[in-house]
Design an enzyme around this catalytic site. Sequence first.
Site, PDB file in Angstrom:
ATOM      1  N   LYS A 129     -21.602   4.285  12.578  1.00 48.66           N
ATOM      2  CA  LYS A 129     -20.279   4.998  11.810  1.00 48.66           C
ATOM      3  C   LYS A 129     -19.297   5.161  11.444  1.00 48.66           C
ATOM      4  O   LYS A 129     -18.411   6.101  11.009  1.00 48.66           O
ATOM      5  CB  LYS A 129     -19.607   4.357  13.163  1.00 48.66           C
ATOM      6  CG  LYS A 129     -17.991   4.632  13.457  1.00 48.66           C
ATOM      7  CD  LYS A 129     -17.370   3.742  14.344  1.00 48.66           C
ATOM      8  CE  LYS A 129     -16.449   2.680  13.934  1.00 48.66           C
ATOM      9  NZ  LYS A 129     -15.610   2.901  13.080  1.00 48.66           N
ATOM     10  N   CYS A 172      -1.715   0.564  13.087  1.00 48.58           N
ATOM     11  CA  CYS A 172      -3.035   0.973  14.028  1.00 48.58           C
ATOM     12  C   CYS A 172      -2.959  -0.649  14.252  1.00 48.58           C
ATOM     13  O   CYS A 172      -1.675  -1.496  14.257  1.00 48.58           O
ATOM     14  CB  CYS A 172      -4.525   1.125  13.813  1.00 48.58           C
ATOM     15  SG  CYS A 172      -5.202  -0.401  12.094  1.00 48.58           S
TER      16      CYS A 172
HETATM   17  N1  EPU Z   1      -5.021  -0.302   2.224  1.00 47.55           N
HETATM   18  C1  EPU Z   1      -3.531  -0.077   2.328  1.00 47.55           C
HETATM   19  N2  EPU Z   1      -3.362   1.185   1.558  1.00 47.55           N
HETATM   20  C2  EPU Z   1      -4.486   2.810   1.566  1.00 47.55           C
HETATM   21  C3  EPU Z   1      -5.471   2.327   2.056  1.00 47.55           C
HETATM   22  C4  EPU Z   1      -6.126   0.871   2.168  1.00 47.55           C
HETATM   23  O1  EPU Z   1      -3.156  -0.504   2.024  1.00 47.55           O
HETATM   24  O2  EPU Z   1      -3.712   4.026   0.982  1.00 47.55           O
HETATM   25  C5  EPU Z   1      -5.473  -1.636   3.570  1.00 47.55           C
HETATM   26  C6  EPU Z   1      -5.805  -1.418   4.351  1.00 47.55           C
HETATM   27  O3  EPU Z   1      -4.002  -1.301   5.480  1.00 47.55           O
HETATM   28  C7  EPU Z   1      -6.732  -2.595   4.817  1.00 47.55           C
HETATM   29  C8  EPU Z   1      -6.898  -2.954   3.802  1.00 47.55           C
HETATM   30  O4  EPU Z   1      -6.388  -2.207   2.176  1.00 47.55           O
HETATM   31  O5  EPU Z   1      -6.059  -3.813   5.173  1.00 47.55           O
HETATM   32  C9  EPU Z   1      -9.114  -1.918   4.174  1.00 47.55           C
HETATM   33  O6  EPU Z   1      -8.617  -0.471   4.195  1.00 47.55           O
HETATM   34  P1  EPU Z   1      -9.590   0.250   3.874  1.00 47.55           P
HETATM   35  O7  EPU Z   1      -8.675   1.081   3.010  1.00 47.55           O
HETATM   36  O8  EPU Z   1     -11.118  -0.177   2.604  1.00 47.55           O
HETATM   37  O9  EPU Z   1     -10.374   0.341   5.446  1.00 47.55           O
HETATM   38  P2  EPU Z   1     -10.456   2.130   6.145  1.00 47.55           P
HETATM   39  O10 EPU Z   1     -11.680   2.913   4.993  1.00 47.55           O
HETATM   40  O11 EPU Z   1      -9.250   2.331   6.392  1.00 47.55           O
HETATM   41  C10 EPU Z   1     -12.870   0.975   6.346  1.00 47.55           C
HETATM   42  C11 EPU Z   1     -13.879   1.466   7.749  1.00 47.55           C
HETATM   43  C12 EPU Z   1     -13.281  -0.185   8.972  1.00 47.55           C
HETATM   44  C13 EPU Z   1     -13.157  -1.259   8.244  1.00 47.55           C
HETATM   45  C14 EPU Z   1     -12.761  -1.136   6.705  1.00 47.55           C
HETATM   46  C15 EPU Z   1     -13.140  -2.348   5.889  1.00 47.55           C
HETATM   47  C16 EPU Z   1     -14.406   3.584   8.816  1.00 47.55           C
HETATM   48  C17 EPU Z   1     -14.233   4.336   9.691  1.00 47.55           C
HETATM   49  N3  EPU Z   1     -13.453   2.298   8.571  1.00 47.55           N
HETATM   50  O12 EPU Z   1     -11.694   1.524   7.161  1.00 47.55           O
HETATM   51  O13 EPU Z   1     -13.840  -0.013   9.917  1.00 47.55           O
HETATM   52  O14 EPU Z   1     -12.423  -2.738   8.477  1.00 47.55           O
HETATM   53  O15 EPU Z   1     -12.842   0.131   6.108  1.00 47.55           O
HETATM   54  O16 EPU Z   1     -14.772  -2.596   5.379  1.00 47.55           O
HETATM   55  O17 EPU Z   1     -15.392   3.745   7.637  1.00 47.55           O
HETATM   56  C18 EPU Z   1     -14.580  -0.682  12.101  1.00 47.55           C
HETATM   57  O18 EPU Z   1     -15.749   0.674  11.773  1.00 47.55           O
HETATM   58  O19 EPU Z   1     -14.028  -1.304  13.161  1.00 47.55           O
HETATM   59  C19 EPU Z   1     -13.301  -0.390  11.247  1.00 47.55           C
HETATM   60  C20 EPU Z   1     -12.095  -0.420  11.542  1.00 47.55           C
END
Ligand code: EPU
Length: 438
Positions: free
Chosen positions: A22, A116
């Site tokens: 995914k 979220c």
């Molecule tokens: N964060 C910030 N500011 C930002 C971006 C992120 O503070 O601008 C924080 C978030 O709030 C969070 C942490 O950094 O606490 C990690 O966020 P990240 O950006 O790494 O995650 P994401 O890109 O939103 C992806 C996956 C998630 C997975 C995370 C961490 C996708 C579509 N989603 O999310 O997957 O948990 O990386 O590995 O790739 C899931 O599949 O169930 C899922 C939630």
Amino acid sequence: MDIWHVRGGRKLKGACRVQGSKNASLPILAAMAVSPLRAELSNVPRLRDVDAALRILRHLGCRTEQEGDRVYIDSAGMTRGDIPHELMEEMRSSVIFMGALLARCGEARMSLPGGCRLGKRPIDLHLAALRQLGAEIREEEGEIVCRGGKLRGTRIELPFPSVGATENVMLAACAAEGETELCGAAREPEITALQQLLCAMGARIRGAGSGRIVIGGMVPRPALCARIPFDRIAASTLACAAAATGGSIELLDVDAQQFSTVLYFLNRAGCDIITQNSRVCLSAPPRLCGVGDLRTAPFPGFPTDAQPVLMAALLRSRGRTRITETIFENRFRQAPELRRLGADVRVSGRTAEIRGVERLQGAALTAGDLRGGAAMILGGLAAEGETLIRDEGHVLRGYEALDERLRALGADIQTEICNEEKSDGDDKSDAPAGEQAQ
Ligand code: EPU
């Protein structure tokens, strides 16, 4: 509403192919918007989140067709650079279309994806990085308006290795003049998958998998075929399901390196694990042992997405496990529900302590997010009697045919899809989008 009926007490046994990823599919689908292209993607999982990404591409003017695990996309006729609120709110990762639209159209307009149910999920790192590339970004009444003008390569340092921010920079920097050096980048396998795809599209990118990615622009190619890699979290979930039931499983077409920390802790819990080429065989004892202390961390650390399912596997363990969640502030939502099965899970702030119990008893549970919902299914498999899980569509956002896969391994599980409501995933805001802006 989906209702999962699980009758527990059966050991899972057998071989299983793992679905396509995914979290690799979603940025790859966003990448389709970066340049005019005809693409054939295979091993694309049939998921509600993938459907949502395809709806966004169609809204932008791309043609898409789905045939089994194949998706055909023609983005040559793309006409617009905006994404309406109803599409944005379907999933958090729609925010990675921002980098793709900036690259293709020089502008992007979309509503904030919001926070979220896993806690606050701001996009400040995405916006700061895109601003450093030269994008002008205004946030107005819950909407983000970006103008790229001339994006220019530069050195960007991410203070935290955000997966989404890394993907957004990679996509936008394809259209930047000169070289972009992204330091502090996320190192997840999905970043490597995105780099491979962008290179096939004609981009010059190197460094994915390390903390420093260098993007040197793109000379677009008109067509490509690519395969989505396996889903390391779905593989971890199946491994934990087998471990939760004292069963044995052979996972086919996987790369053990990509979920080695999960396998490490399952081994520490008492499972025998053999990895051979692209197969992983796991055989679990009737009861696992507690694994002591475990912290989630960015890759190559223990993945936050596998934390709820490992927790479920350990509910009947002998001994204790302490899990510290360092990525999301609210990712123990499954714990109070698992307690209804008779589990002893105590949460205090960012830490959860699991004291294994001998028996779990089926109960009625409610899933609040994708991985938490999967954890409840695993809890049900390990419990005696029937567990019923009410789920507003979370699990099917990320797991393809999970019930069929588990049934093929001997589980007694049925899914009842009461109606086809719009996806209401863990990535969707609980609050008005504007309130989450940071
Ligand atoms: N964060 C910030 N500011 C930002 C971006 C992120 O503070 O601008 C924080 C978030 O709030 C969070 C942490 O950094 O606490 C990690 O966020 P990240 O950006 O790494 O995650 P994401 O890109 O939103 C992806 C996956 C998630 C997975 C995370 C961490 C996708 C579509 N989603 O999310 O997957 O948990 O990386 O590995 O790739 C899931 O599949 O169930 C899922 C939630």
